[in-house]
Design an enzyme around this catalytic site. Structure first.
Site, PDB file in Angstrom:
ATOM      1  N   SER A   1      48.612  38.337  30.647  1.00 29.96           N
ATOM      2  CA  SER A   1      48.442  37.059  31.338  1.00 29.96           C
ATOM      3  C   SER A   1      49.465  36.039  30.863  1.00 29.96           C
ATOM      4  CB  SER A   1      47.031  36.519  31.081  1.00 29.96           C
ATOM      5  OG  SER A   1      46.949  35.168  31.508  1.00 29.96           O
TER       6      SER A   1
ATOM      7  N   TYR B   1      52.573  32.704  36.240  1.00 26.39           N
ATOM      8  CA  TYR B   1      52.241  31.566  37.089  1.00 26.39           C
ATOM      9  C   TYR B   1      53.525  30.766  37.254  1.00 26.39           C
ATOM     10  CZ  TYR B   1      47.126  32.111  36.896  1.00 26.39           C
ATOM     11  OH  TYR B   1      45.843  32.569  37.038  1.00 26.39           O
TER      12      TYR B   1
ATOM     13  N   THR C   1      50.908  35.592  40.198  1.00 26.47           N
ATOM     14  CA  THR C   1      49.579  35.275  40.721  1.00 26.47           C
ATOM     15  C   THR C   1      49.673  34.052  41.620  1.00 26.47           C
ATOM     16  OG1 THR C   1      48.478  36.272  38.846  1.00 26.47           O
ATOM     17  CG2 THR C   1      47.215  34.654  40.098  1.00 26.47           C
TER      18      THR C   1
ATOM     19  N   LYS D   1      50.116  38.779  43.317  1.00 26.38           N
ATOM     20  CA  LYS D   1      48.699  39.050  43.045  1.00 26.38           C
ATOM     21  C   LYS D   1      47.834  37.942  43.624  1.00 26.38           C
ATOM     22  CE  LYS D   1      45.372  39.549  39.228  1.00 26.38           C
ATOM     23  NZ  LYS D   1      44.650  38.265  39.251  1.00 26.38           N
TER      24      LYS D   1
ATOM     25  N   HIS E   1      40.599  37.361  42.716  1.00 23.54           N
ATOM     26  CA  HIS E   1      40.553  36.833  41.352  1.00 23.54           C
ATOM     27  C   HIS E   1      39.164  37.084  40.726  1.00 23.54           C
ATOM     28  CE1 HIS E   1      43.510  34.137  39.144  1.00 23.54           C
ATOM     29  NE2 HIS E   1      42.514  34.079  38.300  1.00 23.54           N
TER      30      HIS E   1
HETATM   31  C1  FNR Z   1      40.937  36.486  35.044  1.00 26.34           C
HETATM   32  N1  FNR Z   1      41.907  36.721  36.021  1.00 26.34           N
HETATM   33  C2  FNR Z   1      43.192  36.238  35.819  1.00 26.34           C
HETATM   34  N2  FNR Z   1      44.179  36.525  36.729  1.00 26.34           N
HETATM   35  C3  FNR Z   1      45.437  36.115  36.521  1.00 26.34           C
HETATM   36  O1  FNR Z   1      46.302  36.396  37.338  1.00 26.34           O
HETATM   37  N3  FNR Z   1      45.750  35.378  35.406  1.00 26.34           N
HETATM   38  C4  FNR Z   1      44.829  35.052  34.461  1.00 26.34           C
HETATM   39  O2  FNR Z   1      45.152  34.411  33.460  1.00 26.34           O
HETATM   40  C5  FNR Z   1      43.488  35.471  34.683  1.00 26.34           C
HETATM   41  N4  FNR Z   1      42.512  35.143  33.784  1.00 26.34           N
HETATM   42  C6  FNR Z   1      41.253  35.667  33.931  1.00 26.34           C
HETATM   43  C7  FNR Z   1      40.297  35.425  32.955  1.00 26.34           C
HETATM   44  C8  FNR Z   1      39.041  36.007  33.046  1.00 26.34           C
HETATM   45  C9  FNR Z   1      38.033  35.751  31.981  1.00 26.34           C
HETATM   46  C10 FNR Z   1      38.734  36.858  34.151  1.00 26.34           C
HETATM   47  C11 FNR Z   1      37.393  37.537  34.263  1.00 26.34           C
HETATM   48  C12 FNR Z   1      39.669  37.069  35.130  1.00 26.34           C
HETATM   49  C13 FNR Z   1      41.603  37.556  37.210  1.00 26.34           C
HETATM   50  C14 FNR Z   1      41.869  39.026  36.915  1.00 26.34           C
HETATM   51  O3  FNR Z   1      43.232  39.303  36.796  1.00 26.34           O
HETATM   52  C15 FNR Z   1      41.336  39.938  38.017  1.00 26.34           C
HETATM   53  O4  FNR Z   1      41.834  39.530  39.264  1.00 26.34           O
HETATM   54  C16 FNR Z   1      39.805  39.989  38.092  1.00 26.34           C
HETATM   55  O5  FNR Z   1      39.250  39.906  36.800  1.00 26.34           O
HETATM   56  C17 FNR Z   1      39.364  41.283  38.750  1.00 26.34           C
HETATM   57  O6  FNR Z   1      37.980  41.343  38.891  1.00 26.34           O
HETATM   58  P1  FNR Z   1      37.018  42.077  37.827  1.00 26.34           P
HETATM   59  O7  FNR Z   1      37.617  43.410  37.470  1.00 26.34           O
HETATM   60  O8  FNR Z   1      36.931  41.165  36.646  1.00 26.34           O
HETATM   61  O9  FNR Z   1      35.745  42.185  38.578  1.00 26.34           O
END
Ligand code: FNR
Length: 363
Positions: free
Chosen positions: A109, A132, A158, A231, A255
């Protein structure tokens, strides 16, 4: 040691919930607004029955695939999730050790709590950098150059979170980052602030003055030769525009239900996007994947690979690097069982025929 009653991703979730402070749990588990999309993500998988097939030859069966010219031993990638030090003192350093042991690709991330170089230094797997777009192109480019120099193999931009979703769960729990956890890779880069006075647009004024657009993606495409993925694509028309910008892949995602509540389930969006993209670029999907059968269904409906987010944090919280390795091993084994019992020897053979009643999944 990993508790002996942990046998699935759901078991890791239960243990993590019991172990983490309630405000940290609210951040990790919290969805957008009323959590409807997050619930739909799961329900979409549960709704689809599989077609069992017997007596198929499974010799030399394999979960391996090739993506962007690189070999991967299973179509399961760690999704980018922020601030791993919230749940484990070693943070992303532990996650990448577990991912490396499982030989799974890991997305780091933009909001990692460890520097991207430090993560790369202990990695023995393929790393993708989640970007980002920053307020200034210079800052964005600095991140890209650092990722290139540290041998990241793809950029995952993203695009579905130019503003935070409505995160009532987090707000109710009063979640704030503890002092030792921050997005270290963004040090010195300004984040947008609202400049709204009383009665003025609380979000539009200031916060969104400089949001990235497709023109910025075209610009970014010219700056790097790394594979570029977007994404957070939720609509076939946006997938079309992304391909027009020259992206190498698309991550269909809501997300994890954390941004716009009542977006469709990720699996339902995948079907629509896959129909439009028609194989022109690889598709990855995430959101709600917790079982090997979920992975199989995503592959059947047009994904080349999947990503998992929250479960990795659950496993990290409970078992550190060993927990991450264990969870990935479980998911891979479950996928292999699902492939064996639907008669698929390779990931390429997983297509709509493995679904028993396609119409049951339609909305
Ligand atoms: C995320 N996600 C996310 N996506 C991203 O592009 N940058 C980020 O910093 C984050 N941070 C983040 C923190 C937490 C705690 C969660 C749960 C999710 C989204 C992540 O990449 C992804 O799209 C989802 O988590 C997919 O769904 P599931 O597998 O958690 O159900």
């Amino acid at each position: 040691p990993i508790p002996a009653d942990i046998l699935s991703a759901f078991d890791y979730e239960r243990h993590a919930r019991a172990r983490l402070p309630t405000d940290v749990w609210a951040y990790i588990d919290g969805a957008g607004a009323d959590g409807i999309t997050k619930r739909w993500n799961r329900e979409a998988f549960d709704r689809i029955p599989l077609a069992g097939r017997v007596l198929a030859d499974m010799s030399e069966a394999s979960t391996a695939i090739n993506l962007f010219g690189m070999e991967m031993n299973m179509p399961i990638i760690l999704a980018p999730t922020a601030f791993h030090m919230l749940v484990h003192p070693e943070g992303e350093r532990a996650t990448v050790v577990g991912a490396s042991a499982a030989k799974a690709w890991m997305s780091v991330s933009c909001q990692a709590s460890v520097s991207l170089e430090e993560i790369a230094a202990v990695s023995e797997t393929t790393l993708l950098f989640q970007l980002y777009m920053q307020q200034s192109r210079d800052d964005t480019l600095r991140l890209v150059r650092r990722a290139e120099a540290a041998n990241y193999r793809a950029l995952l931009v993203t695009v579905d979170a130019p503003v935070n979703g409505v995160r009532n769960d987090e707000q109710r729990a009063g979640f704030r980052l503890p002092p030792h956890v921050r997005a270290v890779n963004l040090d010195g880069m300004p984040s947008p602030v609202s400049r709204a006075g009383p009665g003025e647009s609380p979000v539009f004024k200031g916060l969104l003055d400089r949001v990235p657009t497709f023109a910025d993606i075209e610009w970014l495409r010219r700056q790097t030769s790394l594979p570029l993925l977007l994404k957070g694509i939720a609509h076939p028309d946006d997938a079309e525009r992304a391909i027009g910008c020259g992206v190498d892949g698309i991550v269909v995602s809501n997300h994890g239900g954390r941004t716009l509540d009542t977006l469709p389930a990720s699996l339902d969006m995948l079907k629509d996007v896959a129909a439009r993209v028609d194989g022109r670029v690889p598709l990855i999907v995430d959101g709600g994947i917790r079982r090997g059968t979920d992975v199989l269904k995503a592959l059947a409906l047009g994904a080349n690979a999947v990503m998992i987010g929250a479960p990795i944090l659950h496993a990290l919280a409970v078992g550190g690097a060993v927990g991450v390795l264990h969870l990935l091993t479980i998911l891979r084994a479950e996928l292999e069982v699902a492939m064996a019992l639907t008669g698929c020897r390779g990931v390429g053979e997983v297509e709509e025929g493995v679904l028993a009643e396609r119409r049951l999944s339609g909305r």
